[in-house]
Design a protein around this motif. Structure first.
Motif, PDB file in Angstrom:
ATOM      1  N   GLY A 194      -6.423   4.895  -2.021  1.00 46.94           N
ATOM      2  CA  GLY A 194      -6.336   4.792  -1.215  1.00 46.94           C
ATOM      3  C   GLY A 194      -7.736   3.768  -0.287  1.00 46.94           C
ATOM      4  O   GLY A 194      -7.744   2.521  -0.242  1.00 46.94           O
ATOM      5  N   LEU A 206       0.690   4.001  -2.735  1.00 50.46           N
ATOM      6  CA  LEU A 206       0.671   4.881  -2.548  1.00 50.46           C
ATOM      7  C   LEU A 206       1.590   6.280  -3.103  1.00 50.46           C
ATOM      8  O   LEU A 206       2.379   7.286  -3.413  1.00 50.46           O
ATOM      9  CB  LEU A 206       0.424   5.738  -1.056  1.00 50.46           C
ATOM     10  N   CYS A 264      -6.705   1.995   4.739  1.00 51.66           N
ATOM     11  CA  CYS A 264      -5.401   2.201   4.655  1.00 51.66           C
ATOM     12  C   CYS A 264      -5.438   3.938   4.340  1.00 51.66           C
ATOM     13  O   CYS A 264      -4.272   4.996   3.498  1.00 51.66           O
ATOM     14  CB  CYS A 264      -4.068   1.855   3.823  1.00 51.66           C
ATOM     15  N   ILE A 265      -6.386   4.166   3.678  1.00 53.14           N
ATOM     16  CA  ILE A 265      -6.998   5.877   3.371  1.00 53.14           C
ATOM     17  C   ILE A 265      -6.320   6.777   3.962  1.00 53.14           C
ATOM     18  O   ILE A 265      -6.134   8.008   4.194  1.00 53.14           O
ATOM     19  CB  ILE A 265      -8.521   5.933   3.053  1.00 53.14           C
ATOM     20  N   GLN A 299      -3.719   6.268   5.904  1.00 56.19           N
ATOM     21  CA  GLN A 299      -2.559   7.123   5.945  1.00 56.19           C
ATOM     22  C   GLN A 299      -2.091   7.609   4.056  1.00 56.19           C
ATOM     23  O   GLN A 299      -0.925   7.910   3.548  1.00 56.19           O
ATOM     24  CB  GLN A 299      -1.335   5.535   5.522  1.00 56.19           C
ATOM     25  N   ALA A 300      -2.943   7.235   2.840  1.00 59.33           N
ATOM     26  CA  ALA A 300      -2.654   7.868   2.286  1.00 59.33           C
ATOM     27  C   ALA A 300      -2.939   9.653   2.067  1.00 59.33           C
ATOM     28  O   ALA A 300      -1.888   9.854   1.202  1.00 59.33           O
ATOM     29  CB  ALA A 300      -3.832   7.640   1.051  1.00 59.33           C
ATOM     30  N   CYS A 350       2.637  10.387  -4.208  1.00 57.44           N
ATOM     31  CA  CYS A 350       3.918  11.462  -3.506  1.00 57.44           C
ATOM     32  C   CYS A 350       5.025  11.616  -4.047  1.00 57.44           C
ATOM     33  O   CYS A 350       5.766  13.303  -4.033  1.00 57.44           O
ATOM     34  CB  CYS A 350       3.359  11.141  -1.844  1.00 57.44           C
ATOM     35  N   GLN A 404       0.365  -0.675  -0.152  1.00 57.83           N
ATOM     36  CA  GLN A 404       0.397   0.549   0.095  1.00 57.83           C
ATOM     37  C   GLN A 404       0.561   1.093   0.317  1.00 57.83           C
ATOM     38  O   GLN A 404       0.208   2.097  -0.805  1.00 57.83           O
ATOM     39  CB  GLN A 404      -0.669  -0.183   1.320  1.00 57.83           C
ATOM     40  N   ASN A 405       1.761   0.903   0.746  1.00 54.80           N
ATOM     41  CA  ASN A 405       2.729   2.451   0.972  1.00 54.80           C
ATOM     42  C   ASN A 405       3.564   3.003  -0.918  1.00 54.80           C
ATOM     43  O   ASN A 405       3.611   3.603  -0.720  1.00 54.80           O
ATOM     44  CB  ASN A 405       3.620   2.433   2.003  1.00 54.80           C
ATOM     45  N   ASN A 430      -4.655  10.357  -4.382  1.00 55.80           N
ATOM     46  CA  ASN A 430      -4.354   8.213  -3.701  1.00 55.80           C
ATOM     47  C   ASN A 430      -5.678   8.785  -2.252  1.00 55.80           C
ATOM     48  O   ASN A 430      -5.628   7.393  -2.170  1.00 55.80           O
ATOM     49  CB  ASN A 430      -2.936   9.692  -2.506  1.00 55.80           C
ATOM     50  N   THR A 450       0.271  12.275   1.261  1.00 58.01           N
ATOM     51  CA  THR A 450       0.189  13.288   0.313  1.00 58.01           C
ATOM     52  C   THR A 450       0.549  14.642   1.131  1.00 58.01           C
ATOM     53  O   THR A 450       1.149  14.958   0.409  1.00 58.01           O
ATOM     54  CB  THR A 450      -1.151  13.220  -0.310  1.00 58.01           C
TER      55      THR A 450
END
Length: 441
Positions: free
Chosen positions: A96, A58, A135-136, A138-139, A62, A54-55, A92, A143
């Motif tokens: 996410g 995303l 994980c949204i 984290q998104a 970024c 996921q990172n 993002n 960003t």
């Protein structure tokens, strides 16, 4: 010539401290679970590489945002910076949300495919669904951090991550050790704590970003344009190919390790945690270098950009070598901080000498690839990365780790070989100066 109001170190040090905190936050679950159960550590570690995807996904938005905006900042194009902010936020958040749904719906299929033992799947499934499915948050945080860094303003996210870190530690303590009378929920509680702290971090980082950039959510999101989406993706997709290939390679290798047994799974988790701390300074220096290279290229001062990368690479290599050697000599003391299981300690002890090999080679890829991306040279790192990672790291891990039964030692030798081959290729590319003919603004 671009007047650099901020030195490399004034940019890098806050990034270093932020990454240190992010790394602590990312690994605090493992660190605190080590006091609870080595099986819990194995459960979280055995699925960690899948969650890191996921990172990776995303981060390619970024990275595109930071590179594009740093060049617009260098060119003093304020209108375009807001358009990039709008595009990156929208992308993002959408990504996410989609990723979260995939984690929630396909969690069992994913964990079976990476060969995580059933006993560990049962322990970690709720953690996987929570951290992956939401994980949204984290998104949004990633960003906002990328936007602020492109201005060379690296301190705000440092303070945000201090708060997130402390909140996550408190939540973990409550659900692992029963602090404040909370129920002991083990790995599931750690997942709840991680998600809640990320939620708070997302809100605060959004407020900080909008205030610093004078970005009005309702008004300025209307400046979203598909042209800026295309520009971000033109940078991000090639880098995504590179990073996704790395993540795919590591998932393949993780599946191999997951067949070696619980001891090896747990040992790998601790070793990965230690490596993540060793590489923090190199990553921070790479990000700081990328910001300055992007601004210098945007201002047309490419000779200074070239020299800055070479200076950063030398410093990063020396730092990584020094820290790796220190870690090697303190290996038993370090492992005592995490576990009392001597089988796990013995498994990690065999690998520690190879940390020096892999971490010094990694500096080339961290610093030089960041500089190449910032200068607009995107395709070469992607193509070379895909070829070497899939052609060397994965098959060599199987040959040395599984076929020759060197276990984790074989895996680390394979990954180190990959890092050095790619590293020399990136250095050669930088020295050819072909990147000077590229750029985005």
């Amino acid at each position: 010539m671009l007047e650099q109001k901020k030195s490399l170190f004034s940019i890098t040090i806050p990034i270093f401290l932020e990454l240190l905190l992010v790394t602590v936050v990312g690994n605090i679950d493992t660190i605190m679970l080590g006091r609870f159960s080595d099986k819990a550590v194995g459960a979280v570690g055995g699925m960690s590489q899948v969650l890191l995807i996921q990172n990776t996904i995303l981060s390619f938005i970024c990275l595109g945002t930071t590179i594009l905006m740093s060049q617009y900042v260098g060119a003093k194009n304020h209108k375009s910076t807001k358009e990039v902010i709008a595009a990156s936020l929208v992308m993002n958040v959408v990504i996410g949300t989609v990723l979260g749904l995939i984690y929630l719906v396909a969690w069992e299929w994913i964990l079976v495919k990476i060969k995580l033992p059933l006993s560990l799947r049962e322990i970690g499934m709720n953690y996987f669904k929570l951290v992956g499915g939401l994980c949204i948050f984290q998104a949004i945080s990633l960003t906002n951090g990328a936007i602020l860094k492109s201005y060379g303003n690296t301190k705000p996210m440092l303070f945000v991550n201090v708060g997130v870190n402390l909140l996550n530690i408190l939540g973990n303590g409550m659900f692992i050790f029963g602090w404040l009378g909370a129920p002991i929920l083990g790995v599931t509680g750690v997942g709840l704590s991680t998600v809640f702290s990320r939620f708070i971090g997302a809100i605060i980082s959004l407020l900080v970003m909008t205030n610093y950039c004078k970005f009005k959510i309702v008004e300025d999101l209307k400046k979203f344009t598909y042209e800026k989406v295309k520009q971000i993706l033109s940078i991000g997709i090639p880098t995504a190919g590179e990073h996704l290939t790395w993540s795919l390679t590591q998932v393949i290798i993780l599946a191999m390790v997951n067949t070696m047994g619980t001891i090896e799974i747990t040992a790998r988790t601790y070793l990965a945690l230690i490596s993540s701390f060793i590489m923090i300074f190199s990553i921070a220096l790479g990000h700081g270098t990328a910001i300055q290279v992007g601004q210098l290229v945007g201002a047309g001062d490419k000779d200074r950009a070239y020299n800055q990368c070479m200076k950063s690479l030398t410093l990063s290599f020396i730092a990584a070598a020094l820290v790796s050697v220190i870690v090697y000599f303190l290996r038993f003391q370090i492992m005592e901080l995490f576990t009392k299981d001597m089988e796990v300690v013995k498994a990690t002890a065999k690998v520690f000498p190879w940390l020096i090999f892999i971490e010094t080679g990694r500096t080339f890829n961290i610093v030089v690839i960041n500089a190449l991306h910032a200068a607009g040279d995107i395709k070469f790192p992607m193509i070379m990365g895909c070829i070497v990672m899939l052609g060397v790291a994965a098959p060599l891990s199987w040959l040395l780790g599984i076929r020759m039964e060197w276990a984790l030692v074989g895996v680390w030798i394979a990954n180190g070989t990959d890092e050095w081959i790619r590293g020399f290729a990136m250095l050669w590319r930088w020295k050819t100066k072909k990147w000077m003919a590229k750029g985005f603004v």
